[in-house]
Design an enzyme around this catalytic site. Structure first.
Site, short mmCIF file in Angstrom:
data_model
loop_
_atom_site.label_atom_id
_atom_site.label_comp_id
_atom_site.label_asym_id
_atom_site.label_seq_id
_atom_site.Cartn_x
_atom_site.Cartn_y
_atom_site.Cartn_z
N ARG A 63 0.84 -1.20 0.00
CA ARG A 63 0.00 0.00 0.00
C ARG A 63 0.88 1.26 0.00
O ARG A 63 2.01 1.25 0.47
CB ARG A 63 -0.91 0.04 1.23
CG ARG A 63 -1.96 -1.05 1.27
CD ARG A 63 -2.78 -0.97 2.54
NE ARG A 63 -2.02 -1.35 3.72
CZ ARG A 63 -1.53 -0.51 4.61
NH1 ARG A 63 -1.69 0.79 4.45
NH2 ARG A 63 -0.86 -0.94 5.68
N LYS A 204 -8.73 -3.16 1.03
CA LYS A 204 -8.63 -2.14 2.07
C LYS A 204 -9.49 -0.92 1.77
O LYS A 204 -9.96 -0.24 2.69
CB LYS A 204 -7.17 -1.73 2.27
CG LYS A 204 -6.31 -2.81 2.91
CD LYS A 204 -6.87 -3.31 4.24
CE LYS A 204 -5.93 -4.30 4.90
NZ LYS A 204 -6.51 -4.90 6.13
N HIS A 224 -10.18 -4.08 12.66
CA HIS A 224 -9.12 -4.67 11.84
C HIS A 224 -8.57 -5.85 12.63
O HIS A 224 -7.64 -5.70 13.42
CB HIS A 224 -8.04 -3.61 11.58
CG HIS A 224 -6.96 -4.07 10.66
ND1 HIS A 224 -5.67 -3.62 10.75
CD2 HIS A 224 -6.97 -4.93 9.62
CE1 HIS A 224 -4.93 -4.19 9.82
NE2 HIS A 224 -5.70 -4.99 9.12
N SER A 242 -0.82 -5.25 9.60
CA SER A 242 -0.26 -6.28 8.75
C SER A 242 1.13 -6.66 9.23
O SER A 242 1.95 -5.80 9.55
CB SER A 242 -0.19 -5.78 7.30
OG SER A 242 -1.48 -5.54 6.80
N LYS A 246 -1.93 -11.71 12.69
CA LYS A 246 -3.38 -11.96 12.75
C LYS A 246 -3.74 -13.27 12.04
O LYS A 246 -4.42 -14.13 12.60
CB LYS A 246 -4.16 -10.81 12.12
CG LYS A 246 -4.09 -9.49 12.84
CD LYS A 246 -5.09 -8.49 12.30
CE LYS A 246 -5.04 -8.30 10.81
NZ LYS A 246 -3.74 -7.79 10.34
N THR A 247 -3.31 -13.38 10.78
CA THR A 247 -3.67 -14.56 10.00
C THR A 247 -3.03 -15.82 10.58
O THR A 247 -3.69 -16.85 10.74
CB THR A 247 -3.24 -14.37 8.54
OG1 THR A 247 -3.89 -13.21 8.00
CG2 THR A 247 -3.63 -15.58 7.70
N ASP A 261 -9.12 -10.91 8.93
CA ASP A 261 -8.67 -9.51 8.81
C ASP A 261 -9.70 -8.44 9.17
O ASP A 261 -9.33 -7.42 9.73
CB ASP A 261 -8.19 -9.26 7.38
CG ASP A 261 -7.29 -8.03 7.27
OD1 ASP A 261 -6.43 -7.85 8.15
OD2 ASP A 261 -7.44 -7.27 6.31
N ARG A 341 2.50 -12.37 -0.76
CA ARG A 341 1.14 -12.59 -0.28
C ARG A 341 0.48 -13.78 -0.96
O ARG A 341 0.84 -14.17 -2.08
CB ARG A 341 0.29 -11.35 -0.55
CG ARG A 341 0.68 -10.11 0.25
CD ARG A 341 -0.03 -10.09 1.57
NE ARG A 341 0.30 -8.94 2.38
CZ ARG A 341 -0.33 -8.61 3.50
NH1 ARG A 341 -1.34 -9.36 3.92
NH2 ARG A 341 0.03 -7.56 4.20
#
Length: 535
Positions: A63, A204, A224, A242, A246-247, A261, A341
């Protein structure tokens, strides 16, 4: 609609295909198999030996937050928290840029997809995603909710995305900062993304729109976060930016996955229960998405078996090079970016919850990759500390997550997602406070960053130890353990934890020079206090 009117999604006002058709060839709702064939035919990607489609995002592999804008008009003027995270954009320049983007579609094949953001229909946002790349359309199929069999797809569209990496803006003419841009027009329900092939901008930008619409229209708190649930239906949330885990941490074979997410937490008077067998299902929490978007640098089957197994036909890998003379992906290769990713549908996770809803969370984990190595690996927060750390959103930006970030750097991101949260941070914080107090949720702070020193000196926290600490919190193994109080931060630290060496629990014990630890901890605690006064 005046400035005090809650922002609502448009209904039928975003039909740019009808209003500005310039002779493009529109292809609607292709299947994943058809989109993979299109992507390969167009030279957009190659198949890995797992069956996943491998694509490169080009110049941008993350991003670029400073190139994200929101149209400032009579609706958003007094609603959005304007600043570095939410930069204003002129509505007239938006309309001009919009028309130029559509005109640029002339004579080209354009892929159109209808989808929904939000697992609960009554709160879902109906999407139309228009892309010039087949693999971006496949990404949209993966990441958002697919229509159920027999579900009508010709109803009113509430949010339209136009995504064209080949379109470069002219900053002098268009009012952008560079040739790449993401611009949200919340009043018209249109999002323009150009000049960048990074697919994460698609998901996003929808998240950003939901983060305005849901709180103002439905009193729903957007978060988030990742979410999973235990065998007794107890939900756990994992909040973090990120790269903080989290994942990875939510993908637990023993706890079914709700999502990795983005979720919404509805208020008490909206809680809906459905009769399932002999019981009731609490739907306080719902996933916004239909897929996962995991970082995969150094991914291996042993440490992250669920994610590794999800990379198969129907998944997309981004910026992951192949081993020489093969179609086998080298997950250790960061030559293109550290932000490699994979996007895959939720149903690629064997124990994913369907539909992706859950009860109000019993446990909430704040994930911070502490670049200075001074935060405890796990600490129990009081309700006031939970509110403070939610507002702080302290972590370190991980290499490659954002363009231009070449080494980890400390940052504060209120609500653990300030760049996606257009309303004032304290608006979301007030909703968070009300919910954890009502539900009695226990909040924990987890340091997934460094121990024994700062970056370059200390070592990264062991994933196995982090999982053991989270498991101990979830199973109640810490309930009867004595806690000490950290001198600088006032955090409650367990004195022991199953599966974790005792000396790791208090971070000062991992430092060779205790005085240096105290100095670094004092400096960070002072930065926390200063930041809270600014919010």
């Amino acid at each position: 609609m005046n400035a005090t009117t809650p922002i609502e999604p448009s209904s039928g006002s975003t039909d740019i295909l009808a209003r500005h058709d310039q002779g493009a060839h529109y292809v609607y709702d292709l299947s994943p198999e058809e989109l993979v064939d299109e992507a390969i035919k167009n030279g957009e990607g190659r198949l890995a030996d797992t069956g996943a489609l491998v694509c490169n995002t080009g110049k941008f592999s993350g991003r670029t937050p400073k190139d994200r804008f929101i149209v400032r008009d009579e609706v958003t003027d007094q609603t959005v928290a304007w600043g570095d995270d939410n930069q204003p954009f002129d509505p007239i320049q938006f309309d001009t840029l919009h028309k130029r983007m559509v005109a640029n579609l002339a004579g080209r094949t354009v892929y159109v997809r209808y989808a929904r953001a939000g697992a609960l229909n009554q709160y879902g946002l109906r999407l139309r995603i228009i892309t010039t790349l087949a693999w971006h359309n496949l990404f949209s199929y993966i990441m958002f909710l697919r229509p159920e069999p027999g579900e009508a797809t010709d109803g009113p569209v509430e949010l339209t995305l136009l995504v064209d990496p080949s379109f470069s803006a002219d900053p002098a003419l268009d009012g952008t900062r560079h040739s790449n841009f993401t611009i949200l027009n919340l009043s018209k329900g249109v999002i323009l993304i150009g000049g960048t092939g990074y697919a994460g901008a698609i998901k996003k930008s929808v998240f950003s729109a939901l983060n305005v619409w849901l709180p103002l229209k439905h009193n729903i708190l957007p978060l988030h976060c990742a979410a999973n649930k235990g065998s007794q239906g107890d939900t756990a949330l994992f909040l973090g930016l990120s790269g903080t885990g989290k994942t990875t941490l939510s993908a637990d074979p023993t706890r079914p996955l709700i999502g990795d997410d983005e979720h919404g937490w509805i208020s008490e008077n909206q809680v809906r229960t459905d009769q399932v067998g002999l019981g009731q299902v609490d739907q306080s929490l719902f996933n916004f998405e239909g897929g996962c978007y995991a970082q995969v640098l150094n991914l291996n089957r042993e440490q992250e078996p669920q994610i590794f197994s999800a990379i198969k036909s129907g998944a997309i890998l981004e910026n992951t090079p192949f081993l020489p003379n093969s179609t086998t992906v080298d997950f250790s290769d960061s030559s293109l970016t550290a932000n490699t990713r994979c996007a895959y549908p939720l149903n690629h996770i064997v124990n994913a919850v369907t539909p992706s809803v859950g009860s109000a969370p019993k446990h909430i984990f704040f994930l911070s990759a502490d670049a200075f190595g001074v935060l405890p690996p796990i600490s129990r927060l009081t309700p006031q500390q939970a509110l403070d750390y939610f507002l702080l959103g302290y972590t370190a930006k991980i290499t490659g997550t954002e363009q231009g970030v070449t080494s980890p750097m400390a940052t504060f991101s209120p609500c653990f997602g300030a760049v996606f949260m257009p309303l004032p941070a304290r608006t979301y914080a007030a909703m968070f406070k009300q919910r954890i107090e009502r539900c009695g949720s226990q909040v924990w702070l987890i340091n997934t960053g460094w121990k024994g020193g700062s970056i370059g000196i200390g070592k990264r926290m062991s994933l196995a130890h982090t999982r053991a600490m989270i498991d101990a919190a979830l199973t109640g193994a810490l309930d009867s353990i004595p806690f000490d109080q950290h001198t600088e931060f006032g955090l409650a630290i367990p004195t022991q934890c199953p599966g974790v060496p005792t000396e790791l629990l208090n971070p000062i014990n991992t430092w060779e020079y205790k005085g240096m630890y105290q100095l670094s901890a004092r400096r960070l605690a002072s930065a926390f206090a200063q930041k809270l006064t600014e919010l």
